[in-house]
Design a protein around this motif. Structure first.
Motif, PDB file in Angstrom:
ATOM      1  N   SER A  38       0.854  -1.292  -0.115  1.00 22.22           N
ATOM      2  CA  SER A  38       0.133   0.091  -0.035  1.00 22.22           C
ATOM      3  C   SER A  38       0.963   1.307   0.046  1.00 22.22           C
ATOM      4  CB  SER A  38      -0.896   0.176   1.311  1.00 22.22           C
ATOM      5  OG  SER A  38      -0.067   0.400   2.395  1.00 22.22           O
ATOM      6  N   VAL A  39       0.131   2.467  -0.382  1.00 20.93           N
ATOM      7  CA  VAL A  39       0.880   3.577  -0.481  1.00 20.93           C
ATOM      8  C   VAL A  39       0.005   4.611   0.051  1.00 20.93           C
ATOM      9  CG1 VAL A  39       1.796   5.189  -2.204  1.00 20.93           C
ATOM     10  CG2 VAL A  39       2.358   2.935  -2.564  1.00 20.93           C
ATOM     11  N   LEU A  40       0.857   5.382   0.837  1.00 24.79           N
ATOM     12  CA  LEU A  40       0.010   6.645   1.210  1.00 24.79           C
ATOM     13  C   LEU A  40       0.357   7.934   0.394  1.00 24.79           C
ATOM     14  CD1 LEU A  40       1.239   6.768   5.114  1.00 24.79           C
ATOM     15  CD2 LEU A  40      -0.768   6.050   3.994  1.00 24.79           C
ATOM     16  N   LEU A  41      -0.647   8.687   0.295  1.00 29.81           N
ATOM     17  CA  LEU A  41      -0.378  10.193  -0.549  1.00 29.81           C
ATOM     18  C   LEU A  41      -0.938  11.250   0.273  1.00 29.81           C
ATOM     19  CD1 LEU A  41      -1.809   9.068  -4.000  1.00 29.81           C
ATOM     20  CD2 LEU A  41       0.722   9.152  -3.158  1.00 29.81           C
ATOM     21  N   GLY A  42      -0.148  12.324   0.120  1.00 29.85           N
ATOM     22  CA  GLY A  42      -0.866  13.646   0.467  1.00 29.85           C
ATOM     23  C   GLY A  42      -0.159  14.617   0.344  1.00 29.85           C
ATOM     24  N   TYR A  43      -0.181  15.926   0.911  1.00 29.60           N
ATOM     25  CA  TYR A  43       0.707  16.902   0.696  1.00 29.60           C
ATOM     26  C   TYR A  43       1.983  16.895   1.957  1.00 29.60           C
ATOM     27  CZ  TYR A  43      -2.750  18.779  -2.728  1.00 29.60           C
ATOM     28  OH  TYR A  43      -3.370  18.785  -3.648  1.00 29.60           O
ATOM     29  N   LYS A  44       3.138  17.069   1.493  1.00 33.70           N
ATOM     30  CA  LYS A  44       4.073  16.871   2.511  1.00 33.70           C
ATOM     31  C   LYS A  44       4.231  18.120   3.528  1.00 33.70           C
ATOM     32  CE  LYS A  44       7.244  15.301  -1.118  1.00 33.70           C
ATOM     33  NZ  LYS A  44       8.528  15.434  -1.999  1.00 33.70           N
ATOM     34  N   ASN A  45       4.041  17.660   4.707  1.00 33.07           N
ATOM     35  CA  ASN A  45       4.000  18.608   6.057  1.00 33.07           C
ATOM     36  C   ASN A  45       5.565  19.180   6.176  1.00 33.07           C
ATOM     37  OD1 ASN A  45       2.624  20.380   7.610  1.00 33.07           O
ATOM     38  ND2 ASN A  45       2.140  18.424   9.034  1.00 33.07           N
ATOM     39  N   THR A  46       6.612  18.399   5.910  1.00 38.01           N
ATOM     40  CA  THR A  46       7.807  18.779   5.835  1.00 38.01           C
ATOM     41  C   THR A  46       8.574  18.813   4.788  1.00 38.01           C
ATOM     42  OG1 THR A  46       8.253  16.386   6.652  1.00 38.01           O
ATOM     43  CG2 THR A  46       8.084  18.143   8.383  1.00 38.01           C
ATOM     44  N   ALA A  47       9.840  19.485   4.608  1.00 40.95           N
ATOM     45  CA  ALA A  47      10.736  19.376   3.402  1.00 40.95           C
ATOM     46  C   ALA A  47      11.323  18.013   3.333  1.00 40.95           C
ATOM     47  CB  ALA A  47      11.385  20.668   3.512  1.00 40.95           C
ATOM     48  N   THR A  48      11.304  17.694   2.150  1.00 40.47           N
ATOM     49  CA  THR A  48      12.177  16.279   1.710  1.00 40.47           C
ATOM     50  C   THR A  48      13.593  16.468   2.330  1.00 40.47           C
ATOM     51  OG1 THR A  48      10.595  15.970   0.021  1.00 40.47           O
ATOM     52  CG2 THR A  48      12.636  14.706   0.250  1.00 40.47           C
ATOM     53  N   VAL A  49      14.110  15.443   3.210  1.00 35.71           N
ATOM     54  CA  VAL A  49      15.556  15.380   3.473  1.00 35.71           C
ATOM     55  C   VAL A  49      16.074  14.365   2.582  1.00 35.71           C
ATOM     56  CG1 VAL A  49      17.053  14.922   5.265  1.00 35.71           C
ATOM     57  CG2 VAL A  49      14.705  15.969   5.797  1.00 35.71           C
ATOM     58  N   ASN A  50      16.958  14.887   1.831  1.00 35.51           N
ATOM     59  CA  ASN A  50      17.687  14.065   0.622  1.00 35.51           C
ATOM     60  C   ASN A  50      18.502  13.227   1.536  1.00 35.51           C
ATOM     61  OD1 ASN A  50      16.279  14.234  -1.482  1.00 35.51           O
ATOM     62  ND2 ASN A  50      17.599  16.240  -1.880  1.00 35.51           N
ATOM     63  N   MET A  51      18.598  11.848   1.074  1.00 31.39           N
ATOM     64  CA  MET A  51      19.806  10.961   1.760  1.00 31.39           C
ATOM     65  C   MET A  51      21.201  11.238   1.222  1.00 31.39           C
ATOM     66  SD  MET A  51      18.233   7.863   3.021  1.00 31.39           S
ATOM     67  CE  MET A  51      18.676   6.453   2.191  1.00 31.39           C
ATOM     68  N   PRO A  52      21.996  10.729   2.114  1.00 29.33           N
ATOM     69  CA  PRO A  52      23.556  10.877   1.576  1.00 29.33           C
ATOM     70  C   PRO A  52      23.777   9.908   0.170  1.00 29.33           C
ATOM     71  CG  PRO A  52      23.158   9.541   3.543  1.00 29.33           C
ATOM     72  CD  PRO A  52      22.048  10.314   3.426  1.00 29.33           C
TER      73      PRO A  52
END
Ligand SMILES: Cc1cc2nc3c(=O)[nH]c(=O)nc-3n(C[C@H](O)[C@H](O)[C@H](O)COP(=O)(O)O)c2cc1C
Length: 191
Positions: free
Chosen positions: A166-180
């Motif tokens: 399953s997948v959740l969808l929605g508007y992000k509440n926090t900015a995406t933190v990119n992985m190293p």
């Protein structure tokens, strides 16, 4: 790992991260349709082996969370039991939309592979239009709970289909933190 290629597809794949904090606002229908269409275009070993169930009903999402946590409390894995007992834990992170990807158990192929391909397409498509998303296993425990059979009926999961991912969808509440950077040692080259 740096290459000379940096097109939109590669950017979306690299920028996508699991979102676990969502705004209350529901996503737009055209955003949902764009994501679902990407799921339909995923590769498959057996045509029509997949079914997508979209749930945007808050009350039902709440019941799925409660049922999943109830089942988790009976699991052998201590980590799952702990999450099931944690009153603050919502396995759907209050996302407004959940898509369940089910596979046809009659298909003569590993349906998990077909469903996983579709699930990944949903995530990448969501990222490409600025939506937050998260691949969720936990909520499927709801189908192991005492209410499991009733929930399958209520969700109109077709007969002989098994909810795989399953997948959740929605508007992000926090900015995406990119992985190293990812570890290139995971790749073997034989030329
Ligand atoms: C099969 C599968 C099941 C997952 N189930 C959950 C889950 O139940 N809850 C959750 O918060 N994240 C879940 N995830 C998301 C992973 O935790 C996440 O993809 C991983 O930590 C890598 O982080 P990233 O998605 O930000 O790159 C799942 C991922 C996969 C592939």
């Amino acid at each position: 790992m740096q290459t000379g290629f940096n097109n939109e597809t590669l950017k979306n794949i690299k920028q996508r991260r699991s979102t676990r904090s969502f705004k209350d606002e529901q996503i737009k229908d055209e955003e949902l349709q764009a994501v679902l269409e990407a799921g339909l275009y995923a590769p498959y070993a057996w045509e029509y082996s997949r079914h997508f169930t979209v749930i945007q009903n808050k009350e039902l999402l709440g019941r799925l969370n409660i049922a999943a946590k109830e089942a988790a409390r009976q699991m052998a894995l201590e980590h799952l039991r702990e999450l099931g007992s944690n009153e603050c834990f919502n396995c759907l992170y209050n996302a407004p939309t959940l898509i369940i990807v089910s596979g046809d158990e009659k298909a003569p192929v590993p349906i998990e592979a077909d469903c996983a391909a579709a699930t990944q397409n949903l995530l990448i498509a969501a990222e490409s239009i600025g939506l937050g998303s998260c691949w969720i296993f936990f909520v499927l425990l709801a189908f192991n709970s005492p209410q499991g059979t009733e929930l399958l009926k209520e969700l109109k999961i077709p007969d002989d289909y098994k909810p795989c991912y399953s997948v959740l969808l929605g508007y992000k509440n926090t900015a995406t933190v990119n992985m190293p950077e990812k570890n290139p040692d995971l790749i073997t080259y034989i030329k």
